[in-house]
Design a protein around this motif. Structure first.
Motif, PDB file in Angstrom:
ATOM      1  N   TYR A  95       0.843  -1.197   0.000  1.00  0.00           N
ATOM      2  CA  TYR A  95       0.000   0.000   0.000  1.00  0.00           C
ATOM      3  C   TYR A  95       0.880   1.250   0.000  1.00  0.00           C
ATOM      4  CZ  TYR A  95      -2.907  -3.830   1.492  1.00  0.00           C
ATOM      5  OH  TYR A  95      -3.536  -5.052   1.557  1.00  0.00           O
ATOM      6  N   THR A 101      -3.656   0.452  -3.993  1.00  0.00           N
ATOM      7  CA  THR A 101      -3.037  -0.849  -3.760  1.00  0.00           C
ATOM      8  C   THR A 101      -2.065  -1.153  -4.890  1.00  0.00           C
ATOM      9  OG1 THR A 101      -5.023  -1.629  -2.633  1.00  0.00           O
ATOM     10  CG2 THR A 101      -3.497  -3.305  -3.404  1.00  0.00           C
ATOM     11  N   SER A 157      -2.133 -10.083   8.786  1.00  0.00           N
ATOM     12  CA  SER A 157      -3.221  -9.928   7.824  1.00  0.00           C
ATOM     13  C   SER A 157      -3.192 -11.130   6.884  1.00  0.00           C
ATOM     14  CB  SER A 157      -3.060  -8.631   7.026  1.00  0.00           C
ATOM     15  OG  SER A 157      -4.209  -8.324   6.279  1.00  0.00           O
ATOM     16  N   PRO A 173      -0.552  -9.890   1.855  1.00  0.00           N
ATOM     17  CA  PRO A 173      -0.372  -8.524   2.350  1.00  0.00           C
ATOM     18  C   PRO A 173       1.022  -8.323   2.941  1.00  0.00           C
ATOM     19  CG  PRO A 173      -2.490  -9.400   3.053  1.00  0.00           C
ATOM     20  CD  PRO A 173      -1.706 -10.558   2.488  1.00  0.00           C
ATOM     21  N   LYS A 187       0.921   0.618   5.580  1.00  0.00           N
ATOM     22  CA  LYS A 187       0.782  -0.503   6.514  1.00  0.00           C
ATOM     23  C   LYS A 187       1.816  -0.449   7.632  1.00  0.00           C
ATOM     24  CE  LYS A 187      -0.334  -4.822   5.396  1.00  0.00           C
ATOM     25  NZ  LYS A 187      -1.251  -5.264   6.454  1.00  0.00           N
ATOM     26  N   ASN A 310      -5.398  -3.076  11.455  1.00  0.00           N
ATOM     27  CA  ASN A 310      -4.494  -3.431  10.369  1.00  0.00           C
ATOM     28  C   ASN A 310      -5.217  -4.236   9.297  1.00  0.00           C
ATOM     29  OD1 ASN A 310      -2.024  -4.054   8.935  1.00  0.00           O
ATOM     30  ND2 ASN A 310      -2.009  -6.019   9.990  1.00  0.00           N
ATOM     31  N   GLN A 311      -5.953  -5.238   9.725  1.00  0.00           N
ATOM     32  CA  GLN A 311      -6.692  -6.062   8.766  1.00  0.00           C
ATOM     33  C   GLN A 311      -7.845  -5.278   8.161  1.00  0.00           C
ATOM     34  OE1 GLN A 311      -7.803  -9.880  10.298  1.00  0.00           O
ATOM     35  NE2 GLN A 311      -8.938 -10.471   8.473  1.00  0.00           N
ATOM     36  N   ASP A 314      -6.528  -3.111   5.359  1.00  0.00           N
ATOM     37  CA  ASP A 314      -6.295  -3.918   4.156  1.00  0.00           C
ATOM     38  C   ASP A 314      -7.622  -4.242   3.468  1.00  0.00           C
ATOM     39  OD1 ASP A 314      -3.661  -3.873   4.868  1.00  0.00           O
ATOM     40  OD2 ASP A 314      -3.504  -6.006   5.328  1.00  0.00           O
ATOM     41  N   GLN A 317      -9.105  -1.320   1.447  1.00  0.00           N
ATOM     42  CA  GLN A 317      -8.489  -1.163   0.126  1.00  0.00           C
ATOM     43  C   GLN A 317      -9.028  -2.211  -0.848  1.00  0.00           C
ATOM     44  OE1 GLN A 317      -7.158   2.016   0.926  1.00  0.00           O
ATOM     45  NE2 GLN A 317      -5.733   1.382  -0.654  1.00  0.00           N
ATOM     46  N   THR A 486      -7.423   6.402   1.938  1.00  0.00           N
ATOM     47  CA  THR A 486      -7.136   5.227   2.742  1.00  0.00           C
ATOM     48  C   THR A 486      -7.444   5.536   4.200  1.00  0.00           C
ATOM     49  OG1 THR A 486      -5.393   3.753   3.548  1.00  0.00           O
ATOM     50  CG2 THR A 486      -4.712   5.948   2.861  1.00  0.00           C
TER      51      THR A 486
END
Length: 725
Positions: A95, A101, A157, A173, A187, A310-311, A314, A317, A486
């Motif tokens: 990212y 992405t 992730s 990821p 990230k 964090n997940q 992701d 995105q 984001t």
């Protein structure tokens, strides 16, 4: 094809729309496919040796260091699982600072000497990749000739298989860092900031008796707003193709005045898109929960459930990518720009934020008696301190040229960062400031007056849609992020300011207890100090009122109206000290974010300015002049026939044409001058000179749209794009 023939053909094509074939089995059990394309914990438990599984699980759930010795076993199991899912390639997904992405694909197949090939995937390959680091925005962290950058596996992730009609890909990821170890992505700082926050959150919990509490994490629940229009209209609008928003367009006769679209019945074509999208999201383990019509015509919303930040970042995105691809399948374009259409509501991405773990749940749950819930009050007090001290950083985290069109409008909070607590919590903290809280406002009931309906529970406080940072019962909702952005940026800011605030709270309480102060008295003193020093950031009133900016200034709150006002907050000494202290960003990384933000602003506005000039000169002005010529010829013919001609319509058109010509000349001059500078000077010039010049072109053009004969107007109009679907 010229004039409105393009528009009429687009409308005809929309009317001829044929829905795509059903892509799922109607007999499929609900929930059967959820996470089916994810290399999840349950999949790992079945496929990994027990010792390897336990090691990986400790990293995922307890943030234990990743043992590199397990990588080969994980890679082998991941490869076999992906091949069974039809994957031919693997990709490290990262990212970069574009906000989008990025991915680099490699085949599983390696040739051997006998002319055949075999599938391979090693632990070394899983852990580390090497894309080019100089071709992404980096704000000076990499020179053009310094190309090396690394991706690193983020075991927190899960990997997943992304389906394509021609073959599937295993997606892993990763973080993206430079050769110097500095973050080139979104990230890495999320992981760093969450780690910093957890250390001090756990110090506070230890004071409340949780000596062996599970690891504290931040949770994220983003609400994604978006527009859908038919692709025939989209492809007929150069501004939508290149800028993501309409640079021209007169207000339609009907906008959102009737409030009839909001939560209305979802159009069949849109619902088919939503169902198709949700199925793809479910397969990827993305917990899409809510779908509905939003306020503006053509506007909709999806809201996933809470996940670890964090997940969740992701997944956000991946959600945007999925929406774009599925929309095309249904003959539509999904628009994530914050303000694609002037005069109707824009789109946000509300970030619902909380802290907690599986043992304690959310640490922002006040309970039935918030005044007695000291633990909750300390964590809430930390939020108040953090938002007040670092409101400029929160504003900078949502700063962009596109979000500038939305913040402060009636569908978005103002650029002044304040906190809404609601009546109940505001009253509790007011009591604390006066010496101690003794009671909480209770929930009530709503008697509907219909015998067959039960009484409904009434919350102790209302919601405030004008607040940029609002308490909503068990979490805080940061409403300022834009739909195109984001969520990683806001989450990094929230985690980091919470690390500082919880560090402060823990230190104050530890010191007081060590000196012999009763713990409850120490908590009361801490909270009273926080309210005295930072209570000015609490505002439960109308953020849209004309009086609020005046009051906010008197309180000492910042009003950073535009991106150019907000971005310098990233490189203040206080900001650099904060992020350096908690090892989230070093000084170079902070400056890189500032430089990238400025660069993105300059590029965005420059593209829009050139588009405005091009469309004004090649599409709008020619149509208007043709109409003016027709009118002039009609007047001349009437005069030649000895008939008195009415010049009013010709005069009415000629005025805006003259205005448009003059505005185009001014804009062309402004664009030419802009190239003489760069950085903050160029960005400021674009904001103060080029954007007003673009607005003048639009004003004249939009006036002409309401005057020029329809058969000469080539651009699909607002009423066509927003209502024909």
């Amino acid at each position: 094809m010229s004039g409105n023939k393009v528009r009429l053909q687009a409308i005809a094509d929309v009317e001829a729309y044929v829905a795509p074939a059903i892509s799922f089995d109607p007999g499929e059990e609900p929930g059967e496919i959820f996470g089916s394309n994810v290399f999840s914990v349950s999949v790992m438990q079945k496929r990994l040796p027990k010792s390897v599984y336990k090691s990986v699980l400790a990293t995922i759930e307890k943030s234990a260091p990743l043992d590199p010795l397990v990588a080969d076993a994980v890679a082998s199991a991941m490869k076999d699982w992906a091949l069974e899912k039809g994957a031919t390639h693997y990709a490290h997904v990262f990212y970069p600072l574009t906000g989008l992405t990025a991915e680099k694909h490699d085949s599983f197949l390696d040739p051997v000497g006998d002319g055949t090939a075999f599938a391979s995937f090693s632990g070394k390959t899983l852990i580390q990749g090497e894309p080019d680091a100089s071709s992404f925005p980096n704000g000076g962290l990499r020179n053009t000739f310094e190309a090396r950058g690394y991706t690193g596996w983020d075991v927190m992730s899960p990997a997943y298989v992304l389906e394509n009609p021609n073959g599937n890909t295993l997606c892993i990821p990763t973080v993206f860092i430079s050769m110097t170890g500095e973050a080139l992505d979104h990230k890495t700082p999320i992981l760093r900031s969450q780690q910093a926050m957890a250390v001090h959150a756990e110090r506070v919990l230890k004071l409340f008796g949780y000596d062996n509490s599970e690891h504290v994490v931040s949770y994220l629940g983003p609400e994604q707003e978006y527009f859908l229009i038919d692709r025939h209209f989209f492809l007929s609008r150069p501004d939508l193709i290149n800028a993501g928003r309409t640079l021209f367009g007169a207000k339609p006769p009907k906008g959102q005045e009737f409030d009839d679209h909001y939560f209305g019945a979802i159009p069949e074509r849109v619902l088919a898109f939503m169902m198709d999208t949700e199925r793809e999201l479910f397969k990827l383990g993305i917990p899409a929960k809510t779908r509905h019509n939003e306020v503006a015509p053509g506007q909709f919303e999806v809201a996933p459930m809470f996940e670890r930040a964090n997940q969740g970042s992701d997944h956000q995105q991946l959600l945007m990518t999925t929406f774009k691809s599925v929309a095309k399948k249904h003959g539509m374009e999904c628009l994530f720009h914050e303000k694609p259409f002037a005069g109707v509501n824009g789109s946000g991405k509300h970030v619902n934020f909380s802290l907690g773990n599986s043992e304690l749940g959310s640490l922002f749950v006040p309970g039935d008696s918030p005044h007695d819930n000291a633990q909750f009050l300390v964590f809430c007090g930390a939020i108040i301190r953090g938002v007040d001290l670092y409101s400029g950083l929160l504003r900078a985290s949502v700063a962009s040229a596109s979000n500038d069109h939305r913040l402060g409008a009636n569908e978005a909070p103002p650029a002044i960062i304040s906190i809404f607590l609601g009546d109940q919590l505001a009253d509790v903290f007011d009591q604390i400031a006066k010496g101690g809280a003794t009671h909480s406002k209770e929930r009530g009931t709503l008697a509907i007056g219909v015998d067959t309906l039960p009484d409904l529970t009434k919350d102790p406080g209302d919601r405030n849609r004008t607040s940029p940072f609002a308490f909503t019962g068990n979490r805080f909702e940061f409403r300022a992020p834009g739909s195109l952005q984001t969520v990683a940026g806001p989450m990094v800011m929230l985690n980091t300011i919470m690390a500082e605030a919880l560090d402060y709270c823990a230190t104050e309480l530890e010191t007081a207890v060590a000196e012999g102060t009763d713990f409850n008295d120490a908590v009361q003193a801490l909270l009273a100090t926080i309210i005295a020093d930072h209570g000015k950031v609490i505002f439960n009133g109308n953020g849209y009122s004309d009086e609020w900016p005046i009051e906010a200034e008197q309180r000492g709150l910042k009003n950073l109206r535009t991106t150019i006002d907000a971005l310098p907050e990233l490189i203040t000494p206080e900001a650099i000290e904060l992020f350096s202290k908690y090892n989230v960003f070093n000084e170079r990384e902070m400056h890189s974010r500032y430089e990238v933000g400025i660069e993105q602003y300059v590029l965005t506005v420059s593209v829009e300015a050139n588009l405005t000039l091009e469309m004004g000169q090649t599409t709008i002005l020619p149509a208007a002049v043709r109409y003016q010529t027709e009118l002039a010829q009609n007047v001349a013919a009437l005069k030649a026939a000895g008939v008195e001609a009415d010049l009013s319509l010709l005069d009415e058109v000629s005025g805006p044409i003259a205005d448009l010509r003059a505005a185009l000349v001014t804009l062309a001059s402004a664009i030419a001058h802009e190239h003489d500078s760069d950085g903050i000077v160029a960005a400021t010039y674009l904001r103060d000179t080029v954007l007003p010049a673009m607005a003048a072109v639009r004003t004249a053009a939009d006036t002409l749209e309401g005057l020029v004969a329809d058969d000469l107007w080539a651009l699909p109009t607002y009423q066509e794009m927003l209502y024909i679907l």
